[in-house]
Scaffold this motif. Structure first.
Motif, PDB file in Angstrom:
ATOM      1  N   ARG A   1      -6.872   3.024 -12.126  1.00  0.00           N
ATOM      2  CA  ARG A   1      -6.087   3.511 -13.266  1.00  0.00           C
ATOM      3  C   ARG A   1      -5.404   4.840 -12.955  1.00  0.00           C
ATOM      4  O   ARG A   1      -4.300   5.109 -13.417  1.00  0.00           O
ATOM      5  N   ARG A   2      -6.079   5.670 -12.177  1.00  0.00           N
ATOM      6  CA  ARG A   2      -5.542   6.991 -11.881  1.00  0.00           C
ATOM      7  C   ARG A   2      -4.649   6.992 -10.653  1.00  0.00           C
ATOM      8  O   ARG A   2      -3.832   7.898 -10.469  1.00  0.00           O
ATOM      9  N   GLY A   3      -4.811   6.011  -9.791  1.00  0.00           N
ATOM     10  CA  GLY A   3      -4.107   6.020  -8.523  1.00  0.00           C
ATOM     11  C   GLY A   3      -4.849   6.868  -7.505  1.00  0.00           C
ATOM     12  O   GLY A   3      -5.793   7.596  -7.820  1.00  0.00           O
ATOM     13  N   GLY A   4      -4.474   6.783  -6.254  1.00  0.00           N
ATOM     14  CA  GLY A   4      -5.131   7.538  -5.206  1.00  0.00           C
ATOM     15  C   GLY A   4      -6.357   6.825  -4.672  1.00  0.00           C
ATOM     16  O   GLY A   4      -6.525   5.607  -4.853  1.00  0.00           O
ATOM     17  N   THR A   5      -7.231   7.579  -4.025  1.00  0.00           N
ATOM     18  CA  THR A   5      -8.444   7.020  -3.427  1.00  0.00           C
ATOM     19  C   THR A   5      -9.631   7.923  -3.712  1.00  0.00           C
ATOM     20  O   THR A   5      -9.469   9.090  -4.085  1.00  0.00           O
ATOM     21  N   GLN A   6     -10.829   7.371  -3.525  1.00  0.00           N
ATOM     22  CA  GLN A   6     -12.059   8.140  -3.694  1.00  0.00           C
ATOM     23  C   GLN A   6     -13.024   7.809  -2.570  1.00  0.00           C
ATOM     24  O   GLN A   6     -13.342   6.639  -2.335  1.00  0.00           O
ATOM     25  N   SER A   7     -13.503   8.840  -1.878  1.00  0.00           N
ATOM     26  CA  SER A   7     -14.489   8.663  -0.815  1.00  0.00           C
ATOM     27  C   SER A   7     -15.872   8.452  -1.425  1.00  0.00           C
ATOM     28  O   SER A   7     -16.267   9.165  -2.355  1.00  0.00           O
TER      29      SER A   7
END
Length: 474
Positions: free
Chosen positions: A175-181
């Motif tokens: 929903r927010r876009g981007g990535t998460q480690s």
């Protein structure tokens, strides 16, 4: 058996009667704790009598330089051990041990990252100015709101704990876009406490994935476009002495790490914390330099045997950084000799705090030490039990200790090694306000967490904020 020995209460085998019941045991007390010319305990050059006069009791006291020194030692120990094997190490301070904005500033200034385990701990770390990229977020039941806050803040890594959480986090990132480690928490089947450990095939606990289930969790993460699998996380226990448990756990986790490399690079391996400290003279904790060298050597050996590159290693000390820096100050209210079966007498020493400011003895049977802090005494040592003022028979502060036999009402009593898991677990049981936390450094003292008052407790009572309804009496 002599009449004298029959009259003595039973002492545990580990507790040795001291020659001097005023002496401060090395390793149990902060490094610069000392008695002044009048026999008063001083911490970082501040007499506890002055602390009582200014801040009252009970009182949590933290030696700032002790915290900073221990943070640096942990940072350097793991850096040196990792460098010897051609990799690097990241050291996270485990905020659950004790967290405030000042603590965050101290440990980050000394080069540590910070590990948080709730939205509240995350908020404290961010309010202190911590770099979000150097935060790790733990927890077996992170809410949607907590995960959203972590992703929005740019938290460096989130340690996922279940398949549900993986899907929940992936939805938020999408929903927010981007990535998460993310790291995946695994259970190695190794349980370590003090110098013993037990290795089993299966886990029965709320945290993490079994080794047999972890590969499926990693595969799912790798399928999801917004999540980046950064590595495995494993924590085997707390108050651990020695490296044997870590070595056994490393063998199991590195084996899984090697299998997962077939699906792509895995940059990090986080082996948690749990390094022990001395609470009593009987405790002999392993120096952090020896722990770091032994653990990193074990991981390097496992990687070498499998022909794989040693990843970046991460560790999460908390207790070993802040625990020995803390001393809790109480005032003695009453003393009472209690006659036991067999004719012995135990001296009960009651103080103005208890299980509301230190729940560990009641929760875990934890052992602590104590000393009269406002004076010295030439009286013979007497075996005492230090107890709190709560309406619980299990309200014990120090189960077994030798104090001068003339301990009396009005004496100040200091309990060392209370920097970790005392303030964090504190409560308002029996409507006792939580004590202030005071930092001492260079002969100066300052409040870093304000103490509560009865007015603070009453202010939360909605019954006092709501006018009586018709028919009610005040």
């Amino acid at each position: 058996m002599s009449a004298a020995s029959q009259s003595r209460p039973p002492a545990p085998a580990w507790l040795v009667e001291p020659e001097d019941a005023n002496a401060l045991v090395d390793g149990v007390w902060p490094t610069d704790a000392a008695r002044d010319a009048a026999g008063v305990l001083a911490l970082a050059g501040v007499p506890v009598t002055a602390l009582r006069e200014q801040f009252g009791t009970p009182l949590y006291i933290l030696d700032e330089d002790e915290v900073r020194t221990r943070a640096r030692r942990a940072r350097d120990a793991f850096a040196v051990a990792a460098e010897r094997h051609g990799t690097t190490a990241r050291v996270y301070y485990a905020g659950k041990a004790f967290l405030s904005t000042e603590i965050v500033r101290w440990v980050t200034a000394e080069g540590l990252s910070v590990d948080v385990a709730s939205g509240g701990e995350l908020a404290v770390a961010l309010a202190a100015g911590a770099d979000p990229a150097r935060l790790g977020f733990h927890g077996n039941n992170k809410s949607v709101g907590e995960l959203e806050s972590a992703v929005a803040a740019g938290v460096g890594s989130i340690v996922v704990d279940s398949l549900i959480e993986i899907e929940r986090l992936a939805g938020i990132v999408a929903r927010r876009g981007g990535t998460q480690s993310v790291l995946v928490r695994v259970n190695s089947g190794v349980h370590a406490e003090t110098h013993d450990f037990l290795a089993t095939a299966h886990e029965d606990q709320k945290f993490g994935f079994a080794l047999s289930a972890a590969a499926a969790a990693v595969a799912r993460i790798r399928e999801l476009p917004g999540l980046v699998f950064a590595g495995l996380h494993c924590h085997i226990g707390s108050q651990i002495f020695g490296t044997a448990g870590f070595a056994e756990s490393a063998a199991r986790v590195v084996a899984l790490h090697a299998e997962l490399l077939a699906g792509g690079d895995i940059p990090v391996l986080n082996l948690g914390g749990g390094f022990g400290i001395a609470y009593t003279a009987a405790d002999d904790p392993t120096p952090i330099e020896e722990l770091a060298a032994g653990i990193v050597d074990a991981v390097a050996r496992e990687c070498r045997e499998r022909g794989i590159r040693l990843p970046i290693l991460a560790f999460e000390p908390g207790r070993s950084v802040v625990g020995p820096a803390g001393v809790t100050l109480y005032e003695v209210g009453t003393t009472k000799p209690v006659r036991l079966d067999g004719g012995a007498t135990r001296l009960y020493v009651s103080v103005d705090g208890g299980m509301s400011d230190n729940a560990r003895p009641a929760l875990y049977g934890a052992q602590y030490s104590a000393r009269i802090a406002s004076r010295t005494s030439t009286a013979r040592p007497a075996l005492v039990r230090v107890v709190g003022k709560h309406c619980e028979s299990g309200d014990i502060v120090v189960d077994h200790e030798y104090l001068p036999a003339d301990v009396a009402p009005g004496d100040l009593l200091a309990v060392p090694a209370t920097g970790a898991y005392c303030f964090s677990l504190s409560s308002n049981y029996n409507f006792l306000p939580r004590p202030a936390v005071v930092a001492v450094r260079g002969g100066q003292a300052r409040v870093i967490v304000r103490g509560e008052t009865i007015d603070d407790l009453l202010a939360r009572d909605a019954g006092l904020a709501t006018p009586p309804t018709e028919g009610q009496t005040t």
